[in-house]
Write a protein that holds these residues in place. Structure first.
Motif, PDB file in Angstrom:
ATOM      1  N   SER A  74      44.784  51.390  72.555  1.00 45.90           N
ATOM      2  CA  SER A  74      43.701  51.245  71.584  1.00 45.90           C
ATOM      3  C   SER A  74      42.538  50.474  72.178  1.00 45.90           C
ATOM      4  O   SER A  74      41.399  50.654  71.767  1.00 45.90           O
ATOM      5  CB  SER A  74      44.213  50.547  70.315  1.00 45.90           C
ATOM      6  N   ILE A  75      42.811  49.615  73.162  1.00 47.92           N
ATOM      7  CA  ILE A  75      41.739  48.908  73.853  1.00 47.92           C
ATOM      8  C   ILE A  75      41.103  49.825  74.883  1.00 47.92           C
ATOM      9  O   ILE A  75      39.890  49.904  75.008  1.00 47.92           O
ATOM     10  CB  ILE A  75      42.277  47.637  74.541  1.00 47.92           C
ATOM     11  N   ASP A 116      44.212  42.418  59.658  1.00 44.96           N
ATOM     12  CA  ASP A 116      43.447  43.650  59.519  1.00 44.96           C
ATOM     13  C   ASP A 116      44.252  44.536  58.576  1.00 44.96           C
ATOM     14  O   ASP A 116      45.448  44.761  58.801  1.00 44.96           O
ATOM     15  CB  ASP A 116      43.289  44.363  60.865  1.00 44.96           C
ATOM     16  N   VAL A 117      43.619  45.033  57.541  1.00 51.91           N
ATOM     17  CA  VAL A 117      44.335  45.800  56.518  1.00 51.91           C
ATOM     18  C   VAL A 117      43.747  47.213  56.429  1.00 51.91           C
ATOM     19  O   VAL A 117      42.532  47.390  56.323  1.00 51.91           O
ATOM     20  CB  VAL A 117      44.247  45.114  55.135  1.00 51.91           C
ATOM     21  N   TYR A 118      44.634  48.198  56.487  1.00 49.72           N
ATOM     22  CA  TYR A 118      44.247  49.607  56.416  1.00 49.72           C
ATOM     23  C   TYR A 118      44.837  50.238  55.150  1.00 49.72           C
ATOM     24  O   TYR A 118      45.949  49.879  54.729  1.00 49.72           O
ATOM     25  CB  TYR A 118      44.782  50.386  57.620  1.00 49.72           C
ATOM     26  N   LEU A 119      44.107  51.163  54.577  1.00 50.98           N
ATOM     27  CA  LEU A 119      44.639  51.901  53.444  1.00 50.98           C
ATOM     28  C   LEU A 119      45.838  52.730  53.882  1.00 50.98           C
ATOM     29  O   LEU A 119      45.963  53.088  55.058  1.00 50.98           O
ATOM     30  CB  LEU A 119      43.560  52.823  52.860  1.00 50.98           C
ATOM     31  N   PRO A 120      46.752  53.038  52.954  1.00 49.37           N
ATOM     32  CA  PRO A 120      47.891  53.900  53.305  1.00 49.37           C
ATOM     33  C   PRO A 120      47.400  55.184  53.970  1.00 49.37           C
ATOM     34  O   PRO A 120      46.472  55.822  53.481  1.00 49.37           O
ATOM     35  CB  PRO A 120      48.544  54.176  51.950  1.00 49.37           C
ATOM     36  N   ASN A 121      48.017  55.533  55.090  1.00 47.00           N
ATOM     37  CA  ASN A 121      47.548  56.673  55.864  1.00 47.00           C
ATOM     38  C   ASN A 121      48.708  57.262  56.656  1.00 47.00           C
ATOM     39  O   ASN A 121      49.208  56.641  57.604  1.00 47.00           O
ATOM     40  CB  ASN A 121      46.421  56.234  56.818  1.00 47.00           C
ATOM     41  N   SER A 122      49.135  58.442  56.279  1.00 44.13           N
ATOM     42  CA  SER A 122      50.272  59.081  56.943  1.00 44.13           C
ATOM     43  C   SER A 122      49.941  59.509  58.366  1.00 44.13           C
ATOM     44  O   SER A 122      50.838  59.808  59.157  1.00 44.13           O
ATOM     45  CB  SER A 122      50.737  60.303  56.140  1.00 44.13           C
ATOM     46  N   ARG A 123      48.647  59.523  58.711  1.00 46.25           N
ATOM     47  CA  ARG A 123      48.232  59.934  60.049  1.00 46.25           C
ATOM     48  C   ARG A 123      47.850  58.743  60.930  1.00 46.25           C
ATOM     49  O   ARG A 123      47.267  58.927  61.996  1.00 46.25           O
ATOM     50  CB  ARG A 123      47.052  60.905  59.953  1.00 46.25           C
ATOM     51  N   PHE A 124      48.185  57.547  60.493  1.00 44.22           N
ATOM     52  CA  PHE A 124      47.859  56.352  61.264  1.00 44.22           C
ATOM     53  C   PHE A 124      48.525  56.396  62.633  1.00 44.22           C
ATOM     54  O   PHE A 124      49.692  56.768  62.764  1.00 44.22           O
ATOM     55  CB  PHE A 124      48.327  55.104  60.515  1.00 44.22           C
ATOM     56  N   ARG A 125      47.755  56.032  63.671  1.00 44.87           N
ATOM     57  CA  ARG A 125      48.282  55.973  65.029  1.00 44.87           C
ATOM     58  C   ARG A 125      47.870  54.644  65.663  1.00 44.87           C
ATOM     59  O   ARG A 125      46.720  54.243  65.599  1.00 44.87           O
ATOM     60  CB  ARG A 125      47.746  57.137  65.876  1.00 44.87           C
ATOM     61  N   LYS A 126      48.822  53.988  66.282  1.00 42.64           N
ATOM     62  CA  LYS A 126      48.536  52.704  66.911  1.00 42.64           C
ATOM     63  C   LYS A 126      47.562  52.845  68.067  1.00 42.64           C
ATOM     64  O   LYS A 126      46.811  51.915  68.367  1.00 42.64           O
ATOM     65  CB  LYS A 126      49.836  52.060  67.394  1.00 42.64           C
ATOM     66  N   SER A 127      47.559  53.993  68.725  1.00 41.67           N
ATOM     67  CA  SER A 127      46.663  54.196  69.856  1.00 41.67           C
ATOM     68  C   SER A 127      45.221  54.413  69.415  1.00 41.67           C
ATOM     69  O   SER A 127      44.288  54.141  70.179  1.00 41.67           O
ATOM     70  CB  SER A 127      47.137  55.379  70.705  1.00 41.67           C
ATOM     71  N   PHE A 128      45.026  54.905  68.182  1.00 43.36           N
ATOM     72  CA  PHE A 128      43.686  55.115  67.623  1.00 43.36           C
ATOM     73  C   PHE A 128      43.676  54.686  66.156  1.00 43.36           C
ATOM     74  O   PHE A 128      43.572  55.527  65.265  1.00 43.36           O
ATOM     75  CB  PHE A 128      43.275  56.586  67.744  1.00 43.36           C
ATOM     76  N   THR A 152      40.134  38.852  74.055  1.00 42.42           N
ATOM     77  CA  THR A 152      38.742  38.435  74.082  1.00 42.42           C
ATOM     78  C   THR A 152      38.054  38.857  72.809  1.00 42.42           C
ATOM     79  O   THR A 152      38.584  39.635  72.012  1.00 42.42           O
ATOM     80  CB  THR A 152      38.025  39.065  75.289  1.00 42.42           C
ATOM     81  N   GLU A 153      36.835  38.362  72.642  1.00 42.92           N
ATOM     82  CA  GLU A 153      36.065  38.734  71.463  1.00 42.92           C
ATOM     83  C   GLU A 153      35.806  40.233  71.460  1.00 42.92           C
ATOM     84  O   GLU A 153      35.833  40.876  70.422  1.00 42.92           O
ATOM     85  CB  GLU A 153      34.739  37.967  71.450  1.00 42.92           C
ATOM     86  N   GLU A 154      35.560  40.809  72.657  1.00 38.78           N
ATOM     87  CA  GLU A 154      35.281  42.240  72.714  1.00 38.78           C
ATOM     88  C   GLU A 154      36.511  43.064  72.369  1.00 38.78           C
ATOM     89  O   GLU A 154      36.432  44.109  71.742  1.00 38.78           O
ATOM     90  CB  GLU A 154      34.789  42.634  74.120  1.00 38.78           C
ATOM     91  N   SER A 155      37.697  42.574  72.776  1.00 39.70           N
ATOM     92  CA  SER A 155      38.901  43.371  72.555  1.00 39.70           C
ATOM     93  C   SER A 155      39.435  43.253  71.144  1.00 39.70           C
ATOM     94  O   SER A 155      40.389  43.925  70.779  1.00 39.70           O
ATOM     95  CB  SER A 155      40.003  42.933  73.540  1.00 39.70           C
ATOM     96  N   LYS A 156      38.826  42.388  70.328  1.00 34.26           N
ATOM     97  CA  LYS A 156      39.296  42.257  68.954  1.00 34.26           C
ATOM     98  C   LYS A 156      39.024  43.514  68.145  1.00 34.26           C
ATOM     99  O   LYS A 156      39.708  43.793  67.176  1.00 34.26           O
ATOM    100  CB  LYS A 156      38.631  41.048  68.273  1.00 34.26           C
TER     101      LYS A 156
END
Length: 225
Positions: A149-150, A195-207, A162-166
């Motif tokens: 994801s970075i 960090d909070v995300y809405l429920p999402n069946s297509r969530f991917r840790k890489s993106f 780092t601040e940029e990688s947040k």
């Protein structure tokens, strides 16, 4: 809350392989009037080893789909924070061991949280548990879900947070500036916790994309004796 570095490998994280493995294992999530969800697992629990130095659990046996939205990925392994670990233990979805193979009880984990160990306090855990019970996807602010994801932001991977990688999702300069501003915002000793995300069946840790909102917990709660 101090930033922590979890993971320091230059190898590619196999996100998809990690969370799709055992994807055929099924569990059903049922909500009741209480704040705690009821999970009905058809297969055995997952198993983790608690690493005290990291304040995290290293998953050694994965079962079910819960790991799609839980834990961070480093070098093909999944590590769960103390709040993630305790939440899954409460649901009966995780069996936790220490390095010597001894079973770690819920009581022991409650004591760690009560003693504000591993960057968590009881109030913060209750917030996490409530959000998860509502179906939200919740991660520690400032900790990337995976190194991918970075890398997807076209920035060099740094071993330090780092601040940029947040911010793992890089949009336009204006979008980045706004997100960075809110991420660094501190008002009356407030700073982001989750960090909070809405429920999402297509969530991917890489993106993962940008979180739907940031959660701040008043530090006054931490100081109440």
């Amino acid at each position: 809350m101090e930033d922590k570095t979890w993971g320091c490998s230059s190898s590619e994280d196999s996100d998809d392989e990690v969370y799709l493995q055992n994807a055929s294992d099924e569990e059903e999530l049922h909500f009741s009037s209480s704040s705690m969800p009821k999970l009905q697992f058809r297969n055995v629990k997952s198993k983790s080893c608690w690493i005290e130095e990291m304040g995290m659990g290293e998953v050694i046996e994965k079962n079910g789909k819960t790991w799609v939205t839980t834990g961070i990925v480093r070098s093909g392994k999944i590590y769960s924070s103390i709040e993630e670990t305790l939440y899954l233990m409460e649901l009966g979805a995780l069996h936790l061991l220490d390095k010597g193979g001894r079973n770690i009880s819920l009581t022991e984990m409650y004591e760690k949280v009560s003693n504000r160990k591993s960057g968590c306090c009881w109030e913060l855990f209750e917030v996490y548990r409530h959000l998860k019970s509502l179906g939200y996807i919740v991660g520690r602010h400032g900790v990337a879900w995976s190194l991918k994801s970075i890398k997807s932001s076209h920035k060099p991977v740094d071993l330090e947070v780092t601040e940029e990688s947040k911010l793992v999702h890089m949009g336009s300069k204006s979008e980045f500036s706004i997100n960075k501003l809110f991420g660094e915002l501190q008002i009356n000793d407030l700073r982001p916790d989750f960090d909070v995300y809405l429920p999402n069946s297509r969530f991917r840790k890489s993106f993962p994309g940008d979180p739907s909102f940031l959660l701040y917990l008043s530090r006054n709660l931490w100081n109440n004796e």
